[in-house]
Design a protein around this motif. Structure first.
Motif, PDB file in Angstrom:
ATOM      1  N   SER A 210       0.815  -1.220   0.000  1.00  0.00           N
ATOM      2  CA  SER A 210       0.000   0.000   0.000  1.00  0.00           C
ATOM      3  C   SER A 210       0.840   1.258   0.000  1.00  0.00           C
ATOM      4  O   SER A 210       0.314   2.353  -0.137  1.00  0.00           O
TER       5      SER A 210
ATOM      6  N   ALA B  99      -0.734  -2.887   5.361  1.00  0.00           N
ATOM      7  CA  ALA B  99      -1.671  -3.226   4.283  1.00  0.00           C
ATOM      8  C   ALA B  99      -0.864  -3.692   3.074  1.00  0.00           C
ATOM      9  O   ALA B  99      -0.400  -2.893   2.277  1.00  0.00           O
TER      10      ALA B  99
ATOM     11  N   ARG C 222      -6.881   3.756   6.568  1.00  0.00           N
ATOM     12  CA  ARG C 222      -6.294   2.486   6.150  1.00  0.00           C
ATOM     13  C   ARG C 222      -7.282   1.519   5.501  1.00  0.00           C
ATOM     14  O   ARG C 222      -6.927   0.790   4.567  1.00  0.00           O
TER      15      ARG C 222
ATOM     16  N   GLU D   4      -6.588  -0.680   2.141  1.00  0.00           N
ATOM     17  CA  GLU D   4      -6.517  -2.135   2.192  1.00  0.00           C
ATOM     18  C   GLU D   4      -7.575  -2.777   1.297  1.00  0.00           C
ATOM     19  O   GLU D   4      -7.300  -3.758   0.604  1.00  0.00           O
TER      20      GLU D   4
END
Length: 191
Positions: free
Chosen positions: A31, A100, A155, A159
């Motif tokens: 990520s 992630a 997040r 994700e």
């Protein structure tokens, strides 16, 4: 004093879970650095947060009966959070990683607790911070609860984008069935 010991035990339990259950990974999709700043602030807050117990300005002045009720409510909430966390980690097995990322061996997990909740580990972290706030009777912990919630708000979409990239329509269908942090309520089939 009992609150300090309890909170230190909570940190120790989380540390042991992290050490024992964290496998090594081979990354395919990462990520990037999108939530690293907030993650580091939250980690620093976690490390320094026991100091809040000694700052009397943050302590709530409640009757001992009410304080005891909140303390035990916090303990119950903590055990709920640990149960959710362990159920998620055991369902994930080697699919877990604290960042992630998507690894070569990752498969879509939609059984166990993941049948109802897509991000139970994030839920467990939020519940843990809330439990620490109740146990400590220190409103300063709400700052860290807010940081963790902010981190989750940032997040989770990152994700989920990675998961759609890896699993495509399979993940999109899964999102329709399982709630993000809480189970979805389906009233259509309850007749």
């Amino acid at each position: 004093m009992m609150e300090i010991v309890t909170i230190l035990l909570i940190y120790l339990i989380h540390l042991l879970i992290a050490i024992v259950l964290s496998p090594k990974h081979d990354y395919v999709i990462d990520s990037g650095k999108s939530d690293v700043l907030i993650l580091n602030i939250a980690r620093a807050g976690l490390a320094l947060s026991p100091l809040l117990l000694f700052i009397k300005k943050f302590n709530l002045n409640l009757s001992s009966e009410y304080a005891e009720y909140l303390y035990y409510s916090g303990l119950v909430l903590f055990f709920v959070s640990i149960t959710i966390h362990l159920a998620a980690r055991f369902s994930l097995k080697t699919n877990f990683y604290p960042s992630a990322v998507i690894a070569n061996h990752h498969v879509l997990i939609s059984n166990g607790i993941y049948k109802w909740i897509r991000h139970p580990i994030y839920l467990s972290h939020i519940l843990t911070w809330l439990s620490v706030t109740l146990i400590s009777l220190n409103w300063g912990y709400s700052i860290f609860v807010s940081l963790f919630v902010l981190r989750m708000i940032i997040r989770i979409p990152v994700e989920e984008k990675l998961l759609v990239t890896k699993f495509g329509s399979q993940y999109i269908e899964y999102k329709k069935k399982a709630g993000c942090l809480l189970p979805k309520l389906n009233f259509k089939n309850s007749k």
